[in-house]
Design a protein around this motif. Structure first.
Motif, PDB file in Angstrom:
ATOM      1  N   GLN A  54     -52.077  45.655 -97.802  1.00 20.90           N
ATOM      2  CA  GLN A  54     -51.155  44.853 -98.593  1.00 20.90           C
ATOM      3  C   GLN A  54     -51.659  44.800-100.032  1.00 20.90           C
ATOM      4  O   GLN A  54     -52.820  44.499-100.293  1.00 20.90           O
ATOM      5  N   VAL A  55     -50.779  45.106-100.980  1.00 28.81           N
ATOM      6  CA  VAL A  55     -51.149  45.184-102.391  1.00 28.81           C
ATOM      7  C   VAL A  55     -50.374  44.136-103.180  1.00 28.81           C
ATOM      8  O   VAL A  55     -49.163  43.992-103.004  1.00 28.81           O
ATOM      9  N   GLU A  56     -51.069  43.412-104.034  1.00 30.42           N
ATOM     10  CA  GLU A  56     -50.448  42.426-104.911  1.00 30.42           C
ATOM     11  C   GLU A  56     -50.839  42.748-106.346  1.00 30.42           C
ATOM     12  O   GLU A  56     -52.027  42.863-106.648  1.00 30.42           O
ATOM     13  N   ILE A  57     -49.852  42.903-107.208  1.00 30.38           N
ATOM     14  CA  ILE A  57     -50.097  43.245-108.604  1.00 30.38           C
ATOM     15  C   ILE A  57     -49.731  42.050-109.481  1.00 30.38           C
ATOM     16  O   ILE A  57     -48.593  41.569-109.437  1.00 30.38           O
ATOM     17  N   LEU A  58     -50.691  41.583-110.249  1.00 25.60           N
ATOM     18  CA  LEU A  58     -50.465  40.488-111.190  1.00 25.60           C
ATOM     19  C   LEU A  58     -50.286  41.115-112.563  1.00 25.60           C
ATOM     20  O   LEU A  58     -51.248  41.592-113.172  1.00 25.60           O
ATOM     21  N   ASP A  59     -49.044  41.114-113.050  1.00 25.57           N
ATOM     22  CA  ASP A  59     -48.725  41.893-114.248  1.00 25.57           C
ATOM     23  C   ASP A  59     -47.674  41.172-115.084  1.00 25.57           C
ATOM     24  O   ASP A  59     -46.476  41.305-114.844  1.00 25.57           O
TER      25      ASP A  59
ATOM     26  N   HIS B 269     -45.786  47.692-114.403  1.00 25.67           N
ATOM     27  CA  HIS B 269     -45.738  48.260-113.055  1.00 25.67           C
ATOM     28  C   HIS B 269     -44.368  48.081-112.404  1.00 25.67           C
ATOM     29  O   HIS B 269     -44.254  47.649-111.253  1.00 25.67           O
ATOM     30  N   ALA B 270     -43.334  48.446-113.133  1.00 24.76           N
ATOM     31  CA  ALA B 270     -41.987  48.353-112.576  1.00 24.76           C
ATOM     32  C   ALA B 270     -41.797  49.270-111.380  1.00 24.76           C
ATOM     33  O   ALA B 270     -40.925  49.032-110.539  1.00 24.76           O
ATOM     34  N   TRP B 271     -42.607  50.334-111.265  1.00 24.28           N
ATOM     35  CA  TRP B 271     -42.498  51.261-110.131  1.00 24.28           C
ATOM     36  C   TRP B 271     -42.712  50.551-108.789  1.00 24.28           C
ATOM     37  O   TRP B 271     -42.236  51.021-107.755  1.00 24.28           O
ATOM     38  N   ALA B 272     -43.388  49.412-108.797  1.00 24.89           N
ATOM     39  CA  ALA B 272     -43.757  48.739-107.552  1.00 24.89           C
ATOM     40  C   ALA B 272     -42.691  47.788-107.038  1.00 24.89           C
ATOM     41  O   ALA B 272     -42.843  47.232-105.946  1.00 24.89           O
ATOM     42  N   ARG B 273     -41.605  47.595-107.755  1.00 29.07           N
ATOM     43  CA  ARG B 273     -40.639  46.565-107.385  1.00 29.07           C
ATOM     44  C   ARG B 273     -39.959  46.831-106.046  1.00 29.07           C
ATOM     45  O   ARG B 273     -39.619  45.903-105.326  1.00 29.07           O
ATOM     46  N   ALA B 274     -39.737  48.075-105.702  1.00 27.23           N
ATOM     47  CA  ALA B 274     -39.017  48.397-104.467  1.00 27.23           C
ATOM     48  C   ALA B 274     -39.945  48.793-103.327  1.00 27.23           C
ATOM     49  O   ALA B 274     -39.483  49.274-102.293  1.00 27.23           O
ATOM     50  N   GLN B 275     -41.247  48.583-103.475  1.00 29.07           N
ATOM     51  CA  GLN B 275     -42.204  48.994-102.454  1.00 29.07           C
ATOM     52  C   GLN B 275     -42.364  47.915-101.387  1.00 29.07           C
ATOM     53  O   GLN B 275     -42.493  46.732-101.707  1.00 29.07           O
ATOM     54  N   GLN B 276     -42.400  48.350-100.134  1.00 28.46           N
ATOM     55  CA  GLN B 276     -42.525  47.388 -99.036  1.00 28.46           C
ATOM     56  C   GLN B 276     -43.924  46.783 -98.961  1.00 28.46           C
ATOM     57  O   GLN B 276     -44.076  45.627 -98.585  1.00 28.46           O
ATOM     58  N   ARG B 277     -44.947  47.564 -99.283  1.00 31.20           N
ATOM     59  CA  ARG B 277     -46.327  47.091 -99.143  1.00 31.20           C
ATOM     60  C   ARG B 277     -46.897  46.543-100.445  1.00 31.20           C
ATOM     61  O   ARG B 277     -48.080  46.227-100.511  1.00 31.20           O
ATOM     62  N   VAL B 278     -46.081  46.489-101.498  1.00 23.68           N
ATOM     63  CA  VAL B 278     -46.562  46.028-102.799  1.00 23.68           C
ATOM     64  C   VAL B 278     -45.723  44.845-103.252  1.00 23.68           C
ATOM     65  O   VAL B 278     -44.490  44.913-103.256  1.00 23.68           O
ATOM     66  N   HIS B 279     -46.402  43.767-103.628  1.00 19.82           N
ATOM     67  CA  HIS B 279     -45.704  42.600-104.159  1.00 19.82           C
ATOM     68  C   HIS B 279     -46.117  42.427-105.611  1.00 19.82           C
ATOM     69  O   HIS B 279     -47.305  42.429-105.941  1.00 19.82           O
ATOM     70  N   LEU B 280     -45.121  42.251-106.487  1.00 15.49           N
ATOM     71  CA  LEU B 280     -45.354  42.174-107.923  1.00 15.49           C
ATOM     72  C   LEU B 280     -45.125  40.755-108.410  1.00 15.49           C
ATOM     73  O   LEU B 280     -44.069  40.157-108.163  1.00 15.49           O
ATOM     74  N   TYR B 281     -46.116  40.204-109.096  1.00 21.33           N
ATOM     75  CA  TYR B 281     -46.003  38.891-109.726  1.00 21.33           C
ATOM     76  C   TYR B 281     -45.912  39.134-111.231  1.00 21.33           C
ATOM     77  O   TYR B 281     -46.879  39.580-111.851  1.00 21.33           O
ATOM     78  N   GLY B 282     -44.743  38.823-111.818  1.00 21.95           N
ATOM     79  CA  GLY B 282     -44.475  39.264-113.174  1.00 21.95           C
ATOM     80  C   GLY B 282     -44.383  38.195-114.238  1.00 21.95           C
ATOM     81  O   GLY B 282     -43.970  38.498-115.359  1.00 21.95           O
ATOM     82  N   ASP B 283     -44.752  36.960-113.960  1.00 18.75           N
ATOM     83  CA  ASP B 283     -44.761  35.936-115.000  1.00 18.75           C
ATOM     84  C   ASP B 283     -45.990  35.062-114.817  1.00 18.75           C
ATOM     85  O   ASP B 283     -46.596  35.023-113.744  1.00 18.75           O
ATOM     86  N   ALA B 284     -46.370  34.362-115.890  1.00 18.93           N
ATOM     87  CA  ALA B 284     -47.627  33.620-115.888  1.00 18.93           C
ATOM     88  C   ALA B 284     -47.679  32.570-114.788  1.00 18.93           C
ATOM     89  O   ALA B 284     -48.705  32.392-114.128  1.00 18.93           O
TER      90      ALA B 284
END
Length: 282
Positions: A74-79, A84-99
């Motif tokens: 499981q991958v979590e990106i704090l950005d 890292h817009a490429w990760a938005r549609a990934q099942q195993r990647v969760h993107l946190y995009g605001d402070a």
């Protein structure tokens, strides 16, 4: 002292043997001057990547994130900066995009670590620039320990006991950590390190490396094995998205002899995706 030239200006999937992405016990970091792929082993702790914008920090995070997702972690990106817009549609990647969401997630992970609650193996990637700045300034709580960097420090101190690995990119080692960088991060990737960066995160007791010609993705890998120069593996946004969604090569296929990779064919696999106009080069 003159450093040897990099074997390639960029290391892509086409420069690696076809089975190498899945051959190691951890993700491929890049290729050393001896043309041997360098891997991040499963026993490696947290990873610190110190590099100025344009030197390959985002590429390094993207490449590691895609490979961890491919391996089922499981991958979590704090950005906060939207790299890292490429990760938005990934099942195993969760993107946190605001402070706010970045800090909320770090507080949740810190609370899990303090309570000793087990959880699934996960890799947390912290993007450089605005994200690191927000960790130092944004506060959910008025107390002195209310910054995101304090919560992240808690995760770094004991997160590996609970299956949490942190990969963090920054322009310089945050001042609150000082000489703790070596203790918090067992693996450090340093792009053209300054004397101060080398003092805080380089190989202990070794003199700072002399200034060398600038190359994007050219970094010092400092870990328990010493210091070596390598060229980071570069994945485009499209390649990272496809690789993250593709299962690893089976062990039986992995033992077959392969030639060099070809990237000119249609997108039949994760290794055959040509670079598209607009892909990031950071």
């Amino acid at each position: 002292m003159r450093w040897p030239p990099a074997p390639h200006p960029h290391i892509t999937l086409a420069d690696l043997p076809r089975s190498s992405v899945d051959a190691g016990e951890g993700p491929v970091l890049g290729m050393g001057d001896n043309t041997v792929p360098a891997y991040l082993g499963p026993g490696a702790g947290h990873v610190l990547l110190v590099a100025w914008p344009g030197t390959g920090s985002t590429t390094g995070l993207r490449t590691l994130a895609a490979q961890y997702a491919r391996r089922g972690t499981q991958v979590e990106i704090l950005d906060v900066s939207g790299q890292h817009a490429w990760a938005r549609a990934q099942q195993r990647v969760h993107l946190y995009g605001d402070a706010a969401s970045v800090h909320r997630r770090l507080y949740q992970l810190a609370a899990q670590v303090r309570a000793g609650r087990p959880g699934p193996a996960r890799t947390v990637l912290v993007e450089s620039g605005q994200t690191v700045t927000s960790l130092l300034r944004f506060r959910h709580y008025p107390d002195p320990g209310g910054t995101g960097l304090n919560a992240l420090t808690t995760v770094l101190a004991a997160g590996r006991l609970h299956g949490i690995r942190v990969v963090m990119a920054c322009r310089a080692v945050p001042e609150p950590w000082g000489h703790l960088a070596r203790d918090l991060f067992t693996t450090r990737l340093l792009a053209a390190p300054t004397p101060r960066t080398w003092e805080l995160a380089g190989w202990p007791g070794a003199p700072a490396p002399q200034k060398e010609p600038f190359r994007v993705g050219r970094m010092h890998l400092v870990d328990s094995g010493g210091d070596q120069l390598l060229q980071l593996l570069r994945l485009t946004d499209l390649q990272a998205a496809h690789l993250a969604a593709t299962p690893p090569v089976s062990p039986r296929r992995r033992r077959r002899p392969y030639g060099r990779l070809v990237v000119t064919a249609p997108t039949a696999s994760a290794f055959q995706i040509p670079r598209m106009q607009g892909d990031r080069r950071t």
